[in-house]
Enzyme design. Sequence first.
Site, short mmCIF file in Angstrom:
data_model
loop_
_atom_site.label_atom_id
_atom_site.label_comp_id
_atom_site.label_asym_id
_atom_site.label_seq_id
_atom_site.Cartn_x
_atom_site.Cartn_y
_atom_site.Cartn_z
N CYS A 153 48.24 46.96 42.65
CA CYS A 153 47.58 46.70 44.14
C CYS A 153 48.02 47.06 45.48
CB CYS A 153 47.29 45.15 43.69
SG CYS A 153 48.14 44.09 44.80
N CYS B 110 46.79 37.55 43.56
CA CYS B 110 46.92 37.14 44.24
C CYS B 110 47.91 36.00 44.93
CB CYS B 110 45.85 37.25 45.75
SG CYS B 110 45.34 38.67 46.05
#
Lengths: 142, 142, 421, 421
Positions: A41, A110
Amino acid sequence: MKDAKEYTLYNETVMDHFMNPRNMGDFQDADGIGEVGAAACGDIMKISLKIKDGVVTDARFKTFGCGSAIASSSMATELIKGRTLEEVKNFSNEEVVEALGGLPPVKIHCSVLAEEALKAAIEDYEAREVSKPAEKSEALSA
Amino acid sequence: MKDAKEYTLYNETVMDHFMNPRNMGDFQDADGIGEVGAAACGDIMKISLKIKDGVVTDARFKTFGCGSAIASSSMATELIKGRTLEEVKNFSNEEVVEALGGLPPVKIHCSVLAEEALKAAIEDYEAREVSKPAEKSEALSA
Amino acid sequence: MRSVYLDHQASTPLLPEALEAMTPYFTQAFGNASSLHRYGLQVRDGIATARAQVAALINAESPDDIIFTGNGAEAVNLAIKGFADANHRKGKHIVLSATEHPTVLGSVEYLERQGFTHTKVPVDKEGIIDPAAVREAITPETILVAVHIANHDIGAIQPIKEISAITREKGIPLFCDAVASAGWYPIDVQALGIQLLTLSPHRFYGPKGVGVLYRSRRARVTSHIHGGVQEGGRRAGTENVPAIIGAGVAAEIALRDLNERIAHVSRLQHKLHDGMVASIPYIKLNGPKPGPLRLCNTLNWSTEFIEGEGQLLLCDSNGIAVASGSSCVSKSLKVSHVLEAIGLDHALAQGNIIMSLGKDNTEEDIDYVIERFLKVVNTLRRMSPMWQEFEDGQIDSVINPRGIGKSFTQHAADVSGRPAH
Amino acid sequence: MRSVYLDHQASTPLLPEALEAMTPYFTQAFGNASSLHRYGLQVRDGIATARAQVAALINAESPDDIIFTGNGAEAVNLAIKGFADANHRKGKHIVLSATEHPTVLGSVEYLERQGFTHTKVPVDKEGIIDPAAVREAITPETILVAVHIANHDIGAIQPIKEISAITREKGIPLFCDAVASAGWYPIDVQALGIQLLTLSPHRFYGPKGVGVLYRSRRARVTSHIHGGVQEGGRRAGTENVPAIIGAGVAAEIALRDLNERIAHVSRLQHKLHDGMVASIPYIKLNGPKPGPLRLCNTLNWSTEFIEGEGQLLLCDSNGIAVASGSSCVSKSLKVSHVLEAIGLDHALAQGNIIMSLGKDNTEEDIDYVIERFLKVVNTLRRMSPMWQEFEDGQIDSVINPRGIGKSFTQHAADVSGRPAH
Ligand SMILES: Cc1ncc(COP(=O)(O)O)c(C=O)c1O
Ligand SMILES: Cc1ncc(COP(=O)(O)O)c(C=O)c1O
């Protein structure tokens, strides 16, 4: 129908850590710094630690990434303050997710990045320790 | 938006001929009767004619079929009254369509059925004429 | 707090006039258009009016050339798959631009699994296709050329007239996705030489739940929702009558107000563009600059050293609604294929957000956005290790390089241990 | 003049409660559900509520099993083609009942062109399928069985539980089209053992512009509108938010009021049935008689010696809205395949009309319809050559034969010179 204003992409805790991040910044004299990136990402996370007597005394982060990446690093730095190196080595991203009250499935990575940044900071610390035995014993004998 | 009541499937003329059909019925003593059916849609149309001196003096219909089939037969019987046999033989369904102010494309065959019923009635008349030359000459000589 | 909606390329509010026209079709004129009684005929009449209104917006030859679908994506699918299905005997190759919307790409990929091939024609750094490249991509097997009128993400307006000169010469129909441009750009299918075109009324103040396929009688399509005679047998199932009525009204008003809307929105677009560029360092506009090559209502930004979602979230908390990447694929983590197609540096693609203006935005909105956006950027840059490393001279700027430090992309690859995609 | 709407199987008026819930989603909450800002999140939340409401109506395992489409036909197409696409490796044979809606038949015919085969299981004279025949039709190649819960034209309720016992035993998913029955019949997909099911909210006082596919996690379907991640990647394109909201409210109220609606409507159904049979000679009910085997809201009549459209038109002029044949295919001239499947005599198939009741019909409506319908029939019989020929003893009645005269079908063949189809 609730007013549009009442809607946020993430839950209250995540939004709070994104909007009011804890421990944001660097240290002048960090004991360990971990900077990691997620190829998937494009997020980049940097965690800096102050370590004393095998315990994390303080932690800071800087993050290039989405809301949940910022919230994850904020939460991770909050969580590990006061923990021993051994504890931090066993730190799991799941703790971040839980403390944040959950993340959307596509955003779990994340929290993984936060775990990785932490561990990279510990590695950095340990590498520095190895490379400065002199200083260390000096300090000990002082 | 107009009220629903103002809408009808066909135009005003077609609806008028469907709701208030002209020349509906039979004759006690028709001079020619044509009954035809359309295999495609199942409609059946019967047209009865009164013929005198080679001229259609009156016409009636009965129709098993949709609104435009009924309107087509009503209009066809209206149109051909007073016409000569020759004229009726040249009668085309297009005249019915035009007089009705148009029919939906899928319903044109209804007007064709009216043309066919008319022509069948004329054929019937002519067949009867051929089969009763005696009567006929009798009548003429009376 | 001020609310500024800057996501008109995602959806627009319904015009009150359209809603008013729709309202009786919910509880009163609720008939099924297939019914033969007055309740059916009444809605059939309403649909016929809407069809004519939509035909007028794009100057279609006839209202019969308008097919109503359930949304823009369905219209695009019908244009491509329905056309391919009806014409596959003529050939099995499709030419398309590299920056088409995912629904175009998805339809073409579906056809690939059915034995079709395609050629994607690249775009330049501003997102504009070269008509000569379209000509080169056409083979004897080509049955369709698909080039959108303007790109939904970066607003690049394509040279449709030049392309249609080629497709006409070759006798190949041209499909133009106008979902992003209709209502914001004048579209005349006859003058432009377009045989298939798609619209999404909720993008020009019409309702959701309806899409439009224009197809000239020269471009045959077969239904891909089977089972009924609705829409001339090209889309089965009960029509969404209220939405079709609303689409008609929205189309009529879009045509009536087109010049006014364009004038208003492009004035704001220039103001927003100039204000952003002047106040925020290291920010780049993607796509052509405001003017004849750019759609009047959209600005696509890359803000260096920070990432897009954070910008979106902080804008949102300031009452400013913006998009990040293509609104239709925002659940995906990947960088938009449009930004890839214009060769945007990985670092800049990460920091992408899209602002799209509408008729109700004001000059005050723009002042507010410029002021707040600067704060948003500063907040995120303070949090960003990239900004710090840039300031320290470790990495360089892409937008305004100083010739010191390594690239962001290199840095990202170094820290992630893998090259950036 | 009284207005009596008896075409609830074509469409129903929208519930005021549904319209009220929908209204803010047109001009205020107009965001795109894909957007990440508050305008998008707001509508996403509304859609989630609607999904749960619809799931509750049919007792789906989870709201995630509900896919919203643009109408019932699209939901059916997705159920069949989407399932076939996802499962074609397991086999290429489909079993379906002979009286399925054209959209089911059309989807299966489409698959035939893709190399699938199918077996149509016949129904008895009342339109009911024999579960044993379903079992026999299943081959090792069969991947799907499709049997609607109740027929849209003749109201025959199918033995779904018995069929699902077989499909479960064979490990084959069962698809039930519930477009005609949902809201008028209790449906519990788990208790009935159904893996795929379709609904059309405008048939139970919800809005047009939305259809529903329920699919259990055990029945995988692939999108057939390509290009976006909406509806879990199973239907691309912007969601029809207001209609989805309205569908949710309509589903919730349909569940709440189900017993009451069924009780009211079946009382009227019995009254209408008994009144028609008592006052009109030579009329026949198609499908099972009112009771447990028949949907509570529909009566399908064949009136002998006259044709259907005329009855419809004269009813209409009396303010009574009825349907002729299947409302979805009324542009076609052909006799309904449903009537063919129950072996209805050609003469009776011609004189077919359908009355479908709704919650707002009253006892007075029924009295009015019976009185007026008798006049309609008498008017048309006076015009009909068949009636006269019947009275003359030339042709016989199918409904109540006297043993004199030839059949209508024979007569029709004689005068048209071709056998009736
Ligand atoms: C049984 C059945 N299935 C599917 C459909 C298609 O639904 P819709 O017309 O809402 O698209 C219909 C429509 O009449 C139907 O009766
Ligand atoms: C250029 C383009 N084409 C097609 C679509 C699909 O239209 P809709 O979302 O209205 O179904 C979109 C949606 O974003 C688009 O931007």
